[in-house]
Design an enzyme around this catalytic site. Structure first.
Site: not given
Ligand code: MV4
Length: 444
Positions: A198, A201, A206, A273, A285, A289, A292
């Site tokens: 990917e 970013l 989030h 998400e 994602e 479920r 929290v």
């Molecule tokens: C990412 C990202 C930046 N760019 N994907 C972390 C957990 C998983 N659910 C996906 N995650 C991330 N994916 C791309 N293309 C940064 C994260 C990420 C993150 C995402 C959501 C909440 C907290 C985070 C902390 C670090 C990295």
């Protein structure tokens, strides 16, 4: 159909589920580990049954033990809560095949969403905006694809999630080794070496969208939440609604989530998400479920999500119409953990004294009581304090007041960290993203 409900979880969420079941007059069975016989919900449940030793692999993650507990107790439904077996498709399948009701979507939907490659493929097909990247797993064109996306890129494990199995790649020279390493790590961790690519970013927020669907084709959304404040992939503060999103953009993503549910034949509560950057949502994602942070959504909508999950599992219809859901004000949740404030290490032990905050607009979800001993074996969440008010600043001020009232003696907690954080100018102004907390901790 849910004539007796087994609660296959512990702590605050087990109590949350028990409370919802009680309001629906559904008899409850608490399934607990040897370390958890003194949990509040075990005392309150109609029946309780020990499912194994403290180690969760032998109790809360032990599928045969839980199915046996259902048979022995005459339960015909199970609520998995969050974590543990809540998103394990083999468990959901076993429950279904045993003729019991799993409070959640079908095993096949859980399985599809558990694989991040198939989840993204589905999201794309259904019309959700996704993070630009490889279509499916990486192949021989990966260098070309990464060049097209532009560096930095991120390699993610298809079976990962929640922050496990990811590598950021800043230049083409690092790409091959990052892929190999992620493949190896995810083969060991998840028994699946599939990885995908990917665009990375750099400073997104989030943001997630809560949905609810029944077996009769009714699908509603319950707005969004901002969960950007996290540390090592553990959320710390969540709020609803997310700040600063244009109404049009919001409605568009809600419609897309509902359409995705329709195409999935989704049933129960679910969360889409997204990463959100420069006014755009990017699906990453789906959680199948209850989460929290569901109370912030409950606080602004007035809707009991867990009760509705149970009603949906009983094949009832969601009677609430989308147009009747009007967000009222703003809600913020602080996750209170039993942990050392410097090392962030778990701080188990006996609760010597304890006071829960109260008053208008304050909700506390917690299984704590005086003399309860927090065991060392599980996640350190001991309480969630949720405040709602007519606007964000009032909710924040209320939370400040509630946290000041609260005390927990005998163990270390992150209460003080929360008192500071909700007074941080960037929190007050809403100028934060997923990197904010970790950068703040680095500065110290
Ligand atoms: C990412 C990202 C930046 N760019 N994907 C972390 C957990 C998983 N659910 C996906 N995650 C991330 N994916 C791309 N293309 C940064 C994260 C990420 C993150 C995402 C959501 C909440 C907290 C985070 C902390 C670090 C990295």
């Amino acid at each position: 159909m849910l004539s007796k409900l087994l609660i296959a979880n512990r702590g605050e969420i087990a109590l949350r589920i028990l409370r919802a079941a009680k309001e629906l007059k559904i008899p409850t069975v608490a399934a607990y580990s040897e370390a958890d016989k003194d949990l509040m919900h075990v005392k309150m449940a109609d029946e309780s049954i020990c499912i194994g030793p403290a180690d969760s692999s032998q109790s809360y993650l032990n599928i045969p033990a839980i199915i046996s507990a259902m048979e022995l107790s005459g339960s015909d439904g199970v609520h998995p809560g969050y974590g543990f077996l809540s998103e394990n498709p083999d468990f959901a399948e076993k429950v279904e095949k045993s003729g019991f009701d799993f409070v959640g979507p079908s095993a096949s939907v859980i399985r599809m969403m558990g694989n991040k490659v198939s989840a993204k493929e589905f999201a794309l097909k259904s019309g959700l905006p996704i993070v630009p990247g490889s279509s499916g797993a990486v192949d021989e064109n990966v260098h070309e694809e990464a060049e097209k996306l532009g560096y930095p890129v991120i390699i993610k494990a298809a079976s990962g999630g929640g922050g496990r199995g990811m590598k950021i790649v800043y230049s083409p020279e690092e790409l091959d080794s990052a892929i190999e390493l992620t493949q190896q790590e995810s083969a060991v961790a998840f028994g699946d070496s599939t990885v995908y690519l990917e665009k990375f970013l750099e400073n997104p927020r989030h943001i997630e969208v809560q949905v609810l669907a029944d077996r009769h084709g009714n699908i509603i959304h319950l707005g969004d939440r901002d969960c950007s404040l996290q540390r090592r992939h553990q959320k710390v503060i969540e709020e609803a609604p997310a700040l600063g999103i244009k109404e049009e953009k919001r409605q568009e993503i809600y419609e897309q989530c509902i359409e995705a549910c329709r195409q999935l034949d989704y049933v129960s509560a679910g969360t889409f998400e997204f990463l959100y950057e420069n006014d755009n949502f990017y699906f990453i994602e789906m959680n199948t479920r209850i989460q929290v942070e569901h109370p912030v959504t409950e606080s602004v909508t007035g809707i009991d999500l867990v009760k509705l999950q149970l009603r949906i599992a009983r094949d009832e219809e969601i009677k609430i119409k989308q147009e009747d859901i009007v967000l009222k004000g703003h809600a913020i949740e602080c996750r209170i953990n039993a942990e050392n404030s410097e090392t962030f290490l778990p701080s188990p032990g006996k609760i010597l004294e304890y006071h829960a905050p109260g008053g208008i607009g304050v909700r506390m979800d917690s299984h704590l009581y005086k003399d309860y001993v927090v065991p060392p074996y599980y996640d350190s969440l001991i309480a969630k304090v949720i405040c709602r008010a007519n606007d964000r600043e009032d909710a924040r001020a209320r939370l400040e007041r509630a946290l000041d009232e609260m005390y927990v003696l005998g163990i270390d907690t992150n209460l003080e960290m929360h008192r500071k954080l909700i007074n941080d100018p960037n929190f007050i102004n809403g100028t934060f993203n997923i990197n904010y907390l970790e950068n703040l901790n680095k500065e110290k």
